[in-house]
Write a protein that holds these residues in place. Structure first.
Motif, PDB file in Angstrom:
ATOM      1  N   LEU A   1       4.684  -6.229   1.447  1.00  0.00           N
ATOM      2  CA  LEU A   1       3.730  -7.263   1.051  1.00  0.00           C
ATOM      3  C   LEU A   1       3.865  -8.499   1.931  1.00  0.00           C
ATOM      4  O   LEU A   1       4.968  -8.826   2.377  1.00  0.00           O
ATOM      5  CB  LEU A   1       3.974  -7.680  -0.405  1.00  0.00           C
ATOM      6  CG  LEU A   1       4.125  -6.558  -1.441  1.00  0.00           C
ATOM      7  CD1 LEU A   1       4.523  -7.160  -2.783  1.00  0.00           C
ATOM      8  CD2 LEU A   1       2.842  -5.769  -1.564  1.00  0.00           C
ATOM      9  N   VAL A   2       2.754  -9.196   2.137  1.00  0.00           N
ATOM     10  CA  VAL A   2       2.803 -10.515   2.762  1.00  0.00           C
ATOM     11  C   VAL A   2       3.210 -11.494   1.669  1.00  0.00           C
ATOM     12  O   VAL A   2       2.481 -11.681   0.695  1.00  0.00           O
ATOM     13  CB  VAL A   2       1.450 -10.915   3.362  1.00  0.00           C
ATOM     14  CG1 VAL A   2       1.545 -12.300   3.998  1.00  0.00           C
ATOM     15  CG2 VAL A   2       0.983  -9.896   4.387  1.00  0.00           C
ATOM     16  N   SER A   3       4.382 -12.066   1.802  1.00  0.00           N
ATOM     17  CA  SER A   3       4.901 -12.925   0.742  1.00  0.00           C
ATOM     18  C   SER A   3       5.966 -13.857   1.304  1.00  0.00           C
ATOM     19  O   SER A   3       6.628 -13.537   2.289  1.00  0.00           O
ATOM     20  CB  SER A   3       5.482 -12.076  -0.389  1.00  0.00           C
ATOM     21  OG  SER A   3       6.102 -12.878  -1.365  1.00  0.00           O
ATOM     22  N   ASP A   4       6.131 -14.986   0.669  1.00  0.00           N
ATOM     23  CA  ASP A   4       7.124 -15.987   1.052  1.00  0.00           C
ATOM     24  C   ASP A   4       8.390 -15.763   0.219  1.00  0.00           C
ATOM     25  O   ASP A   4       8.351 -15.817  -1.011  1.00  0.00           O
ATOM     26  CB  ASP A   4       6.538 -17.376   0.790  1.00  0.00           C
ATOM     27  CG  ASP A   4       7.501 -18.500   1.106  1.00  0.00           C
ATOM     28  OD1 ASP A   4       8.633 -18.218   1.543  1.00  0.00           O
ATOM     29  OD2 ASP A   4       7.116 -19.666   0.909  1.00  0.00           O
ATOM     30  N   SER A   5       9.513 -15.491   0.892  1.00  0.00           N
ATOM     31  CA  SER A   5      10.746 -15.192   0.159  1.00  0.00           C
ATOM     32  C   SER A   5      11.242 -16.372  -0.668  1.00  0.00           C
ATOM     33  O   SER A   5      12.032 -16.197  -1.592  1.00  0.00           O
ATOM     34  CB  SER A   5      11.848 -14.741   1.126  1.00  0.00           C
ATOM     35  OG  SER A   5      12.206 -15.796   1.988  1.00  0.00           O
ATOM     36  N   SER A   6      10.801 -17.575  -0.342  1.00  0.00           N
ATOM     37  CA  SER A   6      11.237 -18.742  -1.122  1.00  0.00           C
ATOM     38  C   SER A   6      10.463 -18.867  -2.438  1.00  0.00           C
ATOM     39  O   SER A   6      10.819 -19.657  -3.304  1.00  0.00           O
ATOM     40  CB  SER A   6      11.064 -20.036  -0.318  1.00  0.00           C
ATOM     41  OG  SER A   6       9.697 -20.352  -0.148  1.00  0.00           O
TER      42      SER A   6
ATOM     43  N   PRO B   1      13.696  -8.747   1.880  1.00  0.00           N
ATOM     44  CA  PRO B   1      12.781  -9.893   1.775  1.00  0.00           C
ATOM     45  C   PRO B   1      12.320 -10.451   3.115  1.00  0.00           C
ATOM     46  O   PRO B   1      11.417 -11.292   3.155  1.00  0.00           O
ATOM     47  CB  PRO B   1      13.597 -10.929   0.998  1.00  0.00           C
ATOM     48  CG  PRO B   1      15.019 -10.566   1.248  1.00  0.00           C
ATOM     49  CD  PRO B   1      15.055  -9.091   1.444  1.00  0.00           C
ATOM     50  N   PHE B   2      12.939 -10.030   4.214  1.00  0.00           N
ATOM     51  CA  PHE B   2      12.503 -10.429   5.561  1.00  0.00           C
ATOM     52  C   PHE B   2      12.284  -9.146   6.364  1.00  0.00           C
ATOM     53  O   PHE B   2      12.952  -8.881   7.348  1.00  0.00           O
ATOM     54  CB  PHE B   2      13.566 -11.310   6.227  1.00  0.00           C
ATOM     55  CG  PHE B   2      13.927 -12.534   5.424  1.00  0.00           C
ATOM     56  CD1 PHE B   2      13.155 -13.689   5.510  1.00  0.00           C
ATOM     57  CD2 PHE B   2      15.024 -12.532   4.580  1.00  0.00           C
ATOM     58  CE1 PHE B   2      13.488 -14.827   4.766  1.00  0.00           C
ATOM     59  CE2 PHE B   2      15.358 -13.659   3.839  1.00  0.00           C
ATOM     60  CZ  PHE B   2      14.581 -14.806   3.923  1.00  0.00           C
ATOM     61  N   VAL B   3      11.324  -8.343   5.921  1.00  0.00           N
ATOM     62  CA  VAL B   3      11.253  -6.944   6.329  1.00  0.00           C
ATOM     63  C   VAL B   3      10.894  -6.735   7.799  1.00  0.00           C
ATOM     64  O   VAL B   3      11.313  -5.753   8.415  1.00  0.00           O
ATOM     65  CB  VAL B   3      10.297  -6.160   5.397  1.00  0.00           C
ATOM     66  CG1 VAL B   3       8.849  -6.554   5.620  1.00  0.00           C
ATOM     67  CG2 VAL B   3      10.490  -4.668   5.561  1.00  0.00           C
ATOM     68  N   GLY B   4      10.107  -7.652   8.385  1.00  0.00           N
ATOM     69  CA  GLY B   4       9.741  -7.490   9.799  1.00  0.00           C
ATOM     70  C   GLY B   4       9.075  -6.149  10.052  1.00  0.00           C
ATOM     71  O   GLY B   4       8.115  -5.778   9.367  1.00  0.00           O
TER      72      GLY B   4
END
Length: 461
Positions: A289-294, A224-227
């Motif tokens: 994907l560009v996405s917010d993990s929260s 979820p924080f793939v960088g």
């Protein structure tokens, strides 16, 4: 006449690399369970020693572990062990002849090697030790270049390089079975990687994380924080299909300033897919994907076999999530209210609470969550490790960052199905998020500031 001591079947000697000491036992334990074995309390190991004696059910399982481990160098079928040369020879004479003979046949070839830890032997000393084994029934021919069987004498001279004993503390003799995957550390080195960022994970630690997560072929692994996708690469190497999300549009699309020295901007093909292509792993890449993990974008259900990630700590990368505010936008047609998404701070305690809740909901049963937790060491106790009723803590390993800070690799396994009541697990005192994580950035830099001030003061003397 005393009865001969029974030699247990499946007794192996593991030779380990002397780095990342805390990570070695969880890696070997995880791999053993991945191949259907179990780590018993009877295993003869000293955690910091490079030599472990393990009871493994079969040679096939031992080979399987060595196809994965980056913490171990080699594994041997243990034929003898002693605290002195005499004890070693007695142990070898006690080893069942029927287990030796298949590897000592007249039509076979062999060689004997010597490995010493914390001491260097002369060639003459090595030859003397090999000649002392003449009582073993070696009927084959010596072949130093390409032997069918390789036997090793291994000697342990302790951990203190300033106090090396004349004689070893432990001696071992065994048949070489397989080497570990230490070469992956060099072949997947970040220095040679096409696309990197400020926080790209070291190759060795990436493979350790994949092994802690028990990643296997055809798994689906999510970050979820793939960088720049460093953790996806190690999972894909083991045959898993990989995907990830990140809130940073530029990182996902490989845009913006480069992280390499002497390179100002990223090139046209610097992205996560290109990294997997570099290693021949593109077929395992699902998407990023560009996405917010929260704010999870996934449909409800158990989707992932493993979640392996390195959340931002607020040191090199900002901790951010999306929020919204209503701005009055005036146009020629009149006044309308539009929701405008903005970036807001994302407290570390919230990051970890959301991560555990996500893992509890989206991991398959028995799936693993592996992530890094930053720690201010003076305040550390096991109670500050985030918990969730659906997840069981498997291992907790420390890597030092500075004298007062470290990060811990936390491995958890899903042991209970996620229910609606688990949505609000933070209301239970046992699972309350620890808010002390939120000031990690300030504590980290307070130590840096103090160190700089001390150095300046010392320089003025």
């Amino acid at each position: 006449m005393a009865a001969a001591r029974r030699v247990p079947a499946g007794r192996f000697l593991l030779l380990l690399a002397q780095e990342h000491l805390e990570f070695r036992l969880p890696e070997i334990t995880s791999l053993l369970s991945l191949y259907g074995g179990q780590f018993s309390d009877q295993q003869e190991i000293c955690v910091n020693s490079p030599f472990w004696i393990l009871n493994i059910p079969s040679e096939e399982m031992a080979r399987g572990i060595m196809k994965r481990t980056v913490c171990a160098k080699s594994i041997f079928e243990l034929w003898g062990h002693g605290r002195s040369a005499e004890e070693l020879y007695a142990s070898l004479k006690n080893y069942p002849m029927d287990r030796m003979l298949p590897y000592l046949q007249p039509d076979s070839t062999y060689k004997i090697r010597i490995h010493t830890f914390n001491k260097t032997l002369t060639q003459a000393q090595k030859i003397k030790k090999i000649d002392a084994l003449e009582f073993l029934p070696f009927n084959g021919k010596v072949n130093l270049k390409n032997p069918e069987h390789v036997f090793w004498i291994l000697e342990d001279y302790g951990m203190d390089p300033n106090n090396v004993p004349e004689e070893p503390f432990d001696l071992y003799f065994g048949r070489w079975i397989a080497d570990g995957q230490r070469e992956l550390i060099e072949s997947y080195s970040v220095k040679k990687r096409h696309f990197i960022g400020n926080t790209s994970m070291d190759a060795c630690l990436s493979f350790i994380m994949a092994n802690h997560g028990r990643v296997k072929p055809n798994d689906i692994v999510y970050d979820p924080f793939v960088g720049t996708g460093g953790l996806l690469i190690s999972s894909a190497h083991f045959g898993a299909y990989v995907c990830g999300t990140d809130i940073d549009y530029n990182t996902i699309h490989g845009l913006g300033k480069a992280s390499r020295k002497n390179q100002k901007w990223r090139g046209p093909d610097e992205n996560i897919r290109a990294n997997l292509r570099q290693y021949g792993l593109e077929k395992y890449y699902l998407d990023a994907l560009v996405s917010d993990s929260s704010r999870p974008v996934w449909r409800k259900g158990m989707l992932f076999d493993a979640i392996i990630t390195d959340p931002p700590y607020g040191i090199r990368e900002a901790t951010r999530r999306t929020g919204s505010q209503k701005e009055s936008v005036k146009s020629a047609e009149g006044s309308t209210e539009n929701p405008v998404f903005i970036s807001s701070s994302y407290h570390l305690s919230d990051i970890f609470f959301d991560l555990l809740k996500f893992a509890a909901e989206y991991l398959v049963m028995g799936g693993r969550l592996v992530y890094w937790l930053p720690i201010y060491r003076p305040e550390y106790t096991e109670e500050i490790i985030p918990r969730h009723p659906c997840l069981k803590l498997i291992s907790n390993c420390e890597q030092m960052l500075s004298s007062h800070t470290s990060r811990r690799l936390i491995t958890m396994e899903k042991v209970k199905e996620f229910k609606d009541q688990d949505q609000n697990s933070y209301l239970d005192d046992q699972y309350m998020p620890y808010r002390g994580h939120n000031s990690f950035r300030e504590k980290y830099f307070s130590g840096v500031t103090k160190r700089i001030a001390k150095e300046e003061k010392d320089n003025q003397k």
